[in-house]
Design a protein around this motif. Structure first.
Motif, PDB file in Angstrom:
ATOM      1  N   MET A 112       0.825  -1.202   0.000  1.00  0.00           N
ATOM      2  CA  MET A 112       0.000   0.000   0.000  1.00  0.00           C
ATOM      3  C   MET A 112       0.864   1.259   0.000  1.00  0.00           C
ATOM      4  O   MET A 112       0.561   2.236  -0.695  1.00  0.00           O
ATOM      5  CB  MET A 112      -0.925   0.011   1.217  1.00  0.00           C
ATOM      6  CG  MET A 112      -2.026  -1.038   1.149  1.00  0.00           C
ATOM      7  SD  MET A 112      -3.102  -0.808  -0.294  1.00  0.00           S
ATOM      8  CE  MET A 112      -3.822   0.773   0.071  1.00  0.00           C
ATOM      9  N   LEU A 113       1.956   1.247   0.773  1.00  0.00           N
ATOM     10  CA  LEU A 113       2.849   2.401   0.782  1.00  0.00           C
ATOM     11  C   LEU A 113       3.458   2.626  -0.590  1.00  0.00           C
ATOM     12  O   LEU A 113       3.577   3.765  -1.057  1.00  0.00           O
ATOM     13  CB  LEU A 113       3.948   2.205   1.830  1.00  0.00           C
ATOM     14  CG  LEU A 113       3.489   2.283   3.298  1.00  0.00           C
ATOM     15  CD1 LEU A 113       4.644   1.929   4.233  1.00  0.00           C
ATOM     16  CD2 LEU A 113       2.959   3.668   3.620  1.00  0.00           C
ATOM     17  N   ARG A 114       3.842   1.530  -1.248  1.00  0.00           N
ATOM     18  CA  ARG A 114       4.393   1.682  -2.601  1.00  0.00           C
ATOM     19  C   ARG A 114       3.348   2.218  -3.566  1.00  0.00           C
ATOM     20  O   ARG A 114       3.638   3.057  -4.420  1.00  0.00           O
ATOM     21  CB  ARG A 114       4.925   0.331  -3.097  1.00  0.00           C
ATOM     22  CG  ARG A 114       6.230  -0.106  -2.424  1.00  0.00           C
ATOM     23  CD  ARG A 114       6.881  -1.236  -3.194  1.00  0.00           C
ATOM     24  NE  ARG A 114       6.062  -2.436  -3.181  1.00  0.00           N
ATOM     25  CZ  ARG A 114       6.168  -3.408  -2.279  1.00  0.00           C
ATOM     26  NH1 ARG A 114       7.076  -3.318  -1.300  1.00  0.00           N
ATOM     27  NH2 ARG A 114       5.395  -4.464  -2.338  1.00  0.00           N
ATOM     28  N   MET A 115       2.099   1.751  -3.406  1.00  0.00           N
ATOM     29  CA  MET A 115       1.025   2.211  -4.287  1.00  0.00           C
ATOM     30  C   MET A 115       0.731   3.695  -4.064  1.00  0.00           C
ATOM     31  O   MET A 115       0.559   4.461  -5.015  1.00  0.00           O
ATOM     32  CB  MET A 115      -0.248   1.390  -4.051  1.00  0.00           C
ATOM     33  CG  MET A 115      -1.396   1.755  -4.979  1.00  0.00           C
ATOM     34  SD  MET A 115      -2.823   0.667  -4.764  1.00  0.00           S
ATOM     35  CE  MET A 115      -2.123  -0.880  -5.323  1.00  0.00           C
ATOM     36  N   ILE A 116       0.705   4.113  -2.782  1.00  0.00           N
ATOM     37  CA  ILE A 116       0.470   5.525  -2.479  1.00  0.00           C
ATOM     38  C   ILE A 116       1.593   6.384  -3.055  1.00  0.00           C
ATOM     39  O   ILE A 116       1.356   7.449  -3.638  1.00  0.00           O
ATOM     40  CB  ILE A 116       0.354   5.733  -0.958  1.00  0.00           C
ATOM     41  CG1 ILE A 116      -0.935   5.081  -0.439  1.00  0.00           C
ATOM     42  CG2 ILE A 116       0.379   7.221  -0.604  1.00  0.00           C
ATOM     43  CD1 ILE A 116      -1.060   5.077   1.070  1.00  0.00           C
ATOM     44  N   GLY A 117       2.829   5.917  -2.905  1.00  0.00           N
ATOM     45  CA  GLY A 117       3.954   6.645  -3.478  1.00  0.00           C
ATOM     46  C   GLY A 117       3.851   6.751  -4.983  1.00  0.00           C
ATOM     47  O   GLY A 117       4.109   7.813  -5.567  1.00  0.00           O
ATOM     48  N   VAL A 174       3.432  10.209  -7.192  1.00  0.00           N
ATOM     49  CA  VAL A 174       4.297  10.578  -8.312  1.00  0.00           C
ATOM     50  C   VAL A 174       3.471  10.869  -9.555  1.00  0.00           C
ATOM     51  O   VAL A 174       3.709  11.847 -10.274  1.00  0.00           O
ATOM     52  CB  VAL A 174       5.324   9.454  -8.596  1.00  0.00           C
ATOM     53  CG1 VAL A 174       6.090   9.741  -9.885  1.00  0.00           C
ATOM     54  CG2 VAL A 174       6.296   9.332  -7.434  1.00  0.00           C
ATOM     55  N   LEU A 175       2.449  10.031  -9.810  1.00  0.00           N
ATOM     56  CA  LEU A 175       1.575  10.266 -10.960  1.00  0.00           C
ATOM     57  C   LEU A 175       0.876  11.614 -10.851  1.00  0.00           C
ATOM     58  O   LEU A 175       0.734  12.335 -11.843  1.00  0.00           O
ATOM     59  CB  LEU A 175       0.533   9.146 -11.067  1.00  0.00           C
ATOM     60  CG  LEU A 175       0.984   7.826 -11.681  1.00  0.00           C
ATOM     61  CD1 LEU A 175      -0.189   6.857 -11.742  1.00  0.00           C
ATOM     62  CD2 LEU A 175       1.555   8.042 -13.075  1.00  0.00           C
TER      63      LEU A 175
END
Length: 293
Positions: A56-61, A65-66
């Motif tokens: 989830m942290l990677r997805m939020i990051g 960025v997007l």
């Protein structure tokens, strides 16, 4: 510890087996095994939760960025779509001509209820030609020339059918522009436009008449002029080679009606021909026209 291990490896005698409750021992072993299994399940659950949290942290990051990329592209698109300011340099070049500088004196800034545009004077006491869409929202219209105090409109005559308006002032000896009473325009004719595009005052630019077009609901066709026509040019006078007004800018042609090649060129401005202006001003805005104050 070695003796203990050896102890547990010692086989039981038949008598010891009778004295021990083997069923109880098996039950204890079974429960102990279940606890170990539950502990294993707990550890697996904790590991899965940690992996899920990291995902989830990677997805939020990634989404952050997007979002930054989108905002950057959006701002870049706005910058790309901004009109070129080369016309300002061109104006400095054009206004080296004393005749053009003289014409600038008769062009004014018009503001009305938050709307801003251009107008020009055709009478020493103050008779300003501008666009209806600039002054339609409020009776309070202010006109400012390049020098001198602002004037408040005394009477306003509105002609929405041709997007024109006449604003009468209480002035004297104001600079005057001349209307061409017998205009003869042809495609390819070079013209001069003076106005206040994008908030820059008294900007002079050159354009080229490319033809005429009709607007739904209008009786007469309007001129199409290719040149640096932008927001704020509404009400700008269009001059022929003799320095006489032949039309009034009121809009630009929608980009949707242009080809890809045309979109890379100067905009196409739309201008009301001087004939419509003469219809309203030759009689000096006579008594048959009812003013709105």
């Amino acid at each position: 510890m070695a003796n203990d291990n050896e102890y547990w490896k010692t086989p039981l005698t038949p008598g010891q087996k009778k004295e021990l409750d083997l069923d109880l021992i098996e039950e204890i072993d079974r429960k102990t095994g279940d606890d170990d299994h539950r502990n294993s399940d707990y550890q697996d659950t904790v590991t899965q939760m940690r992996e899920f949290r990291q995902m989830m942290l990677r997805m939020i990051g990634f989404l952050t960025v997007l979002a930054f990329i989108f905002l950057a592209l959006n701002n870049w698109t706005r910058l790309v779509n901004m009109p070129s300011l080369d016309f300002l340099m061109k104006s400095l070049e054009i206004t080296q001509d004393p005749a053009i500088r003289e014409l600038q004196h008769g062009v004014a800034a018009v503001s009305a209820g938050g709307q801003r545009g251009t107008g020009f004077n055709i009478h020493p006491d103050g008779m300003i030609i501008t666009n209806y869409h600039i002054v339609r929202e409020t009776p309070d219209v202010f006109v400012t020339f390049s020098d001198g105090p602002p004037y408040r409109g005394k009477e306003i005559f509105r002609y929405p059918e041709s997007d024109l308006a006449v604003v009468k002032l209480e002035g004297s000896d104001l600079p005057v522009l001349t209307l061409e009473k017998r205009p003869e325009t042809q495609p390819g004719d070079e013209v001069v436009i003076i106005g206040n595009p994008l908030g820059f005052p008294q900007v002079a630019s050159t354009g080229e008449i490319i033809g005429k077009t009709r607007i739904r609901g209008w009786d007469n066709p309007v001129l199409m002029i290719r040149g640096p026509v932008h927001k704020g040019n509404s009400g700008s006078p269009v001059f022929n080679s003799e320095g006489k007004v032949i039309a009034v800018i009121f809009a630009t042609l929608s980009q949707e009606r242009l080809s890809r090649e045309e979109r890379n060129q100067d905009p196409i401005g739309l201008a009301v021909p001087v004939e419509s202006i003469l219809d309203y001003t030759e009689a000096k805005v006579d008594e048959d026209t009812s003013p709105e104050n």
